[in-house]
Design a protein around this motif. Structure first.
Motif, PDB file in Angstrom:
ATOM      1  N   VAL A  15       0.854  -1.188   0.000  1.00 14.11           N
ATOM      2  CA  VAL A  15       0.000   0.000   0.000  1.00 14.11           C
ATOM      3  C   VAL A  15       0.889   1.237   0.000  1.00 14.11           C
ATOM      4  CG1 VAL A  15      -1.758   1.288   1.255  1.00 14.11           C
ATOM      5  CG2 VAL A  15      -1.801  -1.221   1.257  1.00 14.11           C
ATOM      6  N   LEU A  16       0.669   2.120  -0.949  1.00 15.66           N
ATOM      7  CA  LEU A  16       1.364   3.406  -0.994  1.00 15.66           C
ATOM      8  C   LEU A  16       0.427   4.502  -0.503  1.00 15.66           C
ATOM      9  CD1 LEU A  16       3.304   3.441  -4.395  1.00 15.66           C
ATOM     10  CD2 LEU A  16       3.974   2.451  -2.218  1.00 15.66           C
ATOM     11  N   GLY A  17       1.027   5.601  -0.046  1.00 20.79           N
ATOM     12  CA  GLY A  17       0.221   6.731   0.383  1.00 20.79           C
ATOM     13  C   GLY A  17       1.008   7.674   1.267  1.00 20.79           C
TER      14      GLY A  17
ATOM     15  N   LEU B  65      14.737   8.179   1.561  1.00 21.89           N
ATOM     16  CA  LEU B  65      13.953   7.591   2.649  1.00 21.89           C
ATOM     17  C   LEU B  65      12.860   6.678   2.092  1.00 21.89           C
ATOM     18  CD1 LEU B  65      13.564  10.698   5.009  1.00 21.89           C
ATOM     19  CD2 LEU B  65      14.906   8.636   5.461  1.00 21.89           C
ATOM     20  N   ALA B  66      12.159   7.164   1.073  1.00 21.42           N
ATOM     21  CA  ALA B  66      11.096   6.355   0.470  1.00 21.42           C
ATOM     22  C   ALA B  66      11.673   5.095  -0.162  1.00 21.42           C
ATOM     23  CB  ALA B  66      10.345   7.179  -0.579  1.00 21.42           C
ATOM     24  N   PHE B  67      12.828   5.243  -0.805  1.00 20.30           N
ATOM     25  CA  PHE B  67      13.478   4.085  -1.423  1.00 20.30           C
ATOM     26  C   PHE B  67      13.851   3.047  -0.367  1.00 20.30           C
ATOM     27  CE2 PHE B  67      17.602   2.068  -2.135  1.00 20.30           C
ATOM     28  CZ  PHE B  67      17.316   1.280  -3.229  1.00 20.30           C
ATOM     29  N   ALA B  68      14.467   3.514   0.728  1.00 15.26           N
ATOM     30  CA  ALA B  68      14.905   2.584   1.771  1.00 15.26           C
ATOM     31  C   ALA B  68      13.713   1.858   2.390  1.00 15.26           C
ATOM     32  CB  ALA B  68      15.694   3.337   2.835  1.00 15.26           C
ATOM     33  N   ASP B  69      12.660   2.605   2.753  1.00 13.61           N
ATOM     34  CA  ASP B  69      11.488   1.991   3.372  1.00 13.61           C
ATOM     35  C   ASP B  69      10.809   1.004   2.434  1.00 13.61           C
ATOM     36  OD1 ASP B  69      11.846   3.261   5.733  1.00 13.61           O
ATOM     37  OD2 ASP B  69      10.336   4.805   5.420  1.00 13.61           O
ATOM     38  N   THR B  70      10.640   1.426   1.179  1.00 14.95           N
ATOM     39  CA  THR B  70       9.936   0.574   0.212  1.00 14.95           C
ATOM     40  C   THR B  70      10.734  -0.681  -0.101  1.00 14.95           C
ATOM     41  OG1 THR B  70       8.909   2.535  -0.768  1.00 14.95           O
ATOM     42  CG2 THR B  70       8.881   0.527  -2.073  1.00 14.95           C
ATOM     43  N   SER B  71      12.054  -0.543  -0.209  1.00 11.05           N
ATOM     44  CA  SER B  71      12.882  -1.711  -0.510  1.00 11.05           C
ATOM     45  C   SER B  71      12.785  -2.751   0.598  1.00 11.05           C
ATOM     46  CB  SER B  71      14.340  -1.282  -0.704  1.00 11.05           C
ATOM     47  OG  SER B  71      14.464  -0.409  -1.798  1.00 11.05           O
ATOM     48  N   VAL B  72      12.873  -2.287   1.845  1.00 11.53           N
ATOM     49  CA  VAL B  72      12.800  -3.211   2.978  1.00 11.53           C
ATOM     50  C   VAL B  72      11.441  -3.901   3.016  1.00 11.53           C
ATOM     51  CG1 VAL B  72      12.769  -3.373   5.492  1.00 11.53           C
ATOM     52  CG2 VAL B  72      14.508  -1.983   4.359  1.00 11.53           C
ATOM     53  N   LEU B  73      10.362  -3.122   2.880  1.00 10.60           N
ATOM     54  CA  LEU B  73       9.022  -3.697   2.932  1.00 10.60           C
ATOM     55  C   LEU B  73       8.777  -4.626   1.757  1.00 10.60           C
ATOM     56  CD1 LEU B  73       6.283  -3.816   4.317  1.00 10.60           C
ATOM     57  CD2 LEU B  73       5.603  -1.766   3.048  1.00 10.60           C
ATOM     58  N   SER B  74       9.255  -4.242   0.582  1.00 13.95           N
ATOM     59  CA  SER B  74       9.054  -5.076  -0.600  1.00 13.95           C
ATOM     60  C   SER B  74       9.739  -6.419  -0.452  1.00 13.95           C
ATOM     61  CB  SER B  74       9.599  -4.340  -1.838  1.00 13.95           C
ATOM     62  OG  SER B  74       9.482  -5.145  -2.986  1.00 13.95           O
TER      63      SER B  74
ATOM     64  N   GLN C 217      -2.558  17.236  -7.321  1.00 15.14           N
ATOM     65  CA  GLN C 217      -2.771  18.026  -6.106  1.00 15.14           C
ATOM     66  C   GLN C 217      -2.398  17.281  -4.827  1.00 15.14           C
ATOM     67  OE1 GLN C 217      -6.985  18.861  -7.614  1.00 15.14           O
ATOM     68  NE2 GLN C 217      -6.507  20.792  -6.571  1.00 15.14           N
ATOM     69  N   GLY C 218      -1.413  16.394  -4.943  1.00 18.52           N
ATOM     70  CA  GLY C 218      -0.961  15.654  -3.772  1.00 18.52           C
ATOM     71  C   GLY C 218       0.392  16.136  -3.280  1.00 18.52           C
ATOM     72  N   PHE C 219       1.078  15.279  -2.533  1.00 18.00           N
ATOM     73  CA  PHE C 219       2.401  15.586  -1.991  1.00 18.00           C
ATOM     74  C   PHE C 219       3.188  14.285  -1.933  1.00 18.00           C
ATOM     75  CE2 PHE C 219      -0.786  15.175   1.374  1.00 18.00           C
ATOM     76  CZ  PHE C 219      -0.285  14.129   2.144  1.00 18.00           C
ATOM     77  N   PRO C 220       4.493  14.317  -1.632  1.00 21.55           N
ATOM     78  CA  PRO C 220       5.300  13.088  -1.695  1.00 21.55           C
ATOM     79  C   PRO C 220       4.733  11.957  -0.849  1.00 21.55           C
ATOM     80  CG  PRO C 220       6.729  14.988  -1.512  1.00 21.55           C
ATOM     81  CD  PRO C 220       5.329  15.500  -1.344  1.00 21.55           C
ATOM     82  N   ILE C 221       4.810  10.756  -1.396  1.00 24.27           N
ATOM     83  CA  ILE C 221       4.264   9.571  -0.718  1.00 24.27           C
ATOM     84  C   ILE C 221       5.315   8.466  -0.704  1.00 24.27           C
ATOM     85  CG2 ILE C 221       1.864  10.098  -1.219  1.00 24.27           C
ATOM     86  CD1 ILE C 221       3.643   7.470  -3.298  1.00 24.27           C
ATOM     87  N   SER C 222       5.042   7.451   0.085  1.00 23.86           N
ATOM     88  CA  SER C 222       5.946   6.310   0.188  1.00 23.86           C
ATOM     89  C   SER C 222       5.110   5.064   0.476  1.00 23.86           C
ATOM     90  CB  SER C 222       6.975   6.556   1.293  1.00 23.86           C
ATOM     91  OG  SER C 222       7.844   5.446   1.420  1.00 23.86           O
TER      92      SER C 222
END
Length: 568
Positions: free
Chosen positions: A71-73, A265-274, A305-310
């Protein structure tokens, strides 16, 4: 199909997955709404943009993402970074804050695509465990302090964590707090934490927000008690917008370093979770495709109209535990939010800001790790120092400055360790094979006339003189007059020109004293470097031995040393 994994899943979709995906999507949507709105407020933009930043990445990742249930957001750890970047530039303008957050998402997406295509994910290794511990604890503290005004029911007039905390305490003591806001905020906080502690399978966040919103609407607390609520929510879905009208080149220059840090930060978190999800399901995930999906989701969110997500470490387990089989669960969740915005946006207008503040604070509590920092203090103080610098830098100077300072200090420690590596003299221990550190084994025996010197690092310009001095000191401290020095060089993986010159000078200096310099365990490519540097006349083949034991045996045979080993 390689670039669009979602189509591959769709072509092989099994009918019995559908009920579980639909149920999981409905459960997920109940969490996505309050969390997305709360994180948007923490990021410095109106709550509705949190829903925009929830719908869009779910749709994009369902098509491009290699993981079936990720889940991203909006992310709580990124919220403080986003706020620290856009609010000083916005100057109090909500429209400009929204535009800056959109541009920040576009830049973050660009950096993520660059990481994926150029295989630059190794840069995330700069965020060592101590730096991450200090950063996450600082972010949690910063975000929680930023949410205190919502729980107190009055606005903060100062910036900075410490000044804001002081103002909150003083305002509370002066009686400026709103009783209704404090009651709802503290009540929601207690309910969420209690459910998390004793009934973790229950949707505590949803229960707290629904209860607070119902009370607010039934009692009309915004009018009767001055309770701050979300207010009217724009009707309809986000529209495609290029958020550059009010953004200047100077804004882009200021935002660029922050976008790079958010991307890492998003890369590190997503890589670990993935990787964790792939291991659980027994599959493999292409990390380059993961970054392509994450970068594309950020770019699409910035345009809508959003902002950075991870990736989300809290909502992904919700989808998994609810029985999600594929990304269809995320599509159902996105569809429910979209229907809410189109058909019944009025349901959100009475949601108290205090309830959203409680949601964000409980999220921050979940990723703090104070015991981890204290463990570093016991385990290795220099690592604790890195965590402390990261923590204090983020809290008192800002996210960019804190992270940059901690990384710079971390690199300095790495250089210092290479500059001053561990070295020792080796001795023989009765009953033990091999040769061991004399500092740890004072009972060890020296081979008469022989110094076994071990060096645990590469040899380069910064530590060449230290190596020379250490060898000479070992010769001076030897219990018997030295005939030969053998360098145990198994750990030496490189020798530069400066160090090679030092070896030549050291060999000449030792030769003048009647001492021969030889090497044991030196790697082949490092030996080739020594020869390439023109030291062949000083170091022929007889100067190199495969192991320390072999070198000792050759020395004893050549010099007729009367020394009996324990195993002879």
């Amino acid at each position: 199909m390689r670039w669009l994994p979602g189509l591959h899943v769709l072509r092989h979709y099994q009918r019995d997955w559908l009920p579980r995906d639909v149920v999981a999507g409905l459960v997920l949507s109940a969490i996505l709404v309050p969390v997305g709105m709360g994180y948007a407020e923490a990021a410095g933009v109106p709550a509705i943009h949190g829903l925009y930043a929830t719908i869009v990445p779910l749709l994009v990742y369902a098509l491009l993402g290699p993981s079936r249930i990720m889940v991203l957001g909006p992310d709580s750890t990124l919220a403080a970074v986003i706020a620290s970047l856009i609010l000083p530039l916005a100057g109090g303008s909500v429209e400009r804050a929204v535009a800056l957050s959109g541009v920040l998402a576009l830049m973050t997406g660009g950096f993520l695509l660059l990481i994926g295509f150029a295989r630059l994910g190794v840069m995330a290794d700069l965020f060592s465990k101590p730096i991450r511990l200090g950063f996450f604890n600082a972010i949690a503290l910063t975000v929680m302090i930023s949410q205190l005004p919502k729980l107190m029911g009055f606005s903060a007039t100062v910036n900075g964590s410490l000044p804001r905390l002081i103002e909150m305490v003083q305002g509370f003591l002066d009686g400026r707090g709103n009783p209704a806001a404090m009651a709802i905020g503290v009540g929601c906080l207690a309910l969420i934490l209690a459910v998390r502690r004793w009934r973790p399978q229950w949707p505590g966040v949803l229960m707290a927000v629904v209860l607070a919103t119902t009370l607010s609407a039934l009692l009309d607390l915004s009018a009767t008690a001055g309770l701050d609520v979300i207010g009217p929510v724009p009707h309809g879905l986000p529209v495609l917008t290029l958020p550059i009208a009010t953004v200047t080149l100077e804004d882009l220059r200021v935002l660029a370093p922050g976008a790079a840090i958010i991307a890492l930060l998003a890369f590190a978190d997503t890589s670990v979770l993935s990787r964790a999800l792939a291991k659980r399901s027994g599959t493999r995930v292409n990390p380059d495709q993961e970054m392509l999906a994450l970068g594309s989701a950020n770019i699409a969110t910035g345009l809508m109209q959003g902002f950075p997500i991870s990736s989300s470490n809290s909502r992904t387990p919700v989808a998994a535990s609810a029985g999600a089989q594929t990304q269809l669960a995320n599509l159902v969740g996105a569809a429910v939010i979209a229907l809410l915005l189109v058909l019944a946006p009025g349901l959100l207008k009475d949601m108290p800001q205090a309830a959203l503040g409680a949601v964000v604070i409980t999220a921050c509590i979940s990723f703090t790790d104070w015991p981890g920092m204290l463990a570093l203090l016991r385990q290795r103080r220099v690592e604790f120092m890195l965590a402390a610098v990261s923590f204090l830098g983020v809290v008192f100077y800002g996210v960019i400055e804190g992270i940059a300072g901690a990384i710079a200090l971390s690199l300095l420690v790495m250089v210092w360790n290479a500059w001053h590596p561990y070295h020792t003299v080796l001795v023989r221990i009765d009953g033990m094979k091999g040769y061991h550190d004399a500092a740890r084994h004072p009972e060890g025996r020296f081979v008469p006339g022989l110094v076994l010197f071990r060096w645990d690092e590469q040899l380069f310009f910064a530590n060449a003189d230290l190596f020379r001095e250490a060898v000479l000191q070992a010769v001076a401290d030897a219990p018997t007059p030295t005939r030969q020095v053998i360098v145990a060089a198994d750990a030496v993986n490189d020798i530069d020109v400066t160090a090679a010159d030092m070896l030549g000078e050291l060999d000449h200096e030792l030769e003048a004293r009647g001492i021969d310099l030889q090497f044991a365990g030196l790697k082949g490519h490092v030996r080739d470097l020594i020869m390439r540097y023109g030291l062949s006349p000083r170091f022929d083949a007889d100067h190199f031995h495969p192991t320390v034991g072999n070198a000792v045996n050759v020395y004893r045979a050549r010099h007729g040393v009367k020394w009996r080993d324990w195993d002879e």
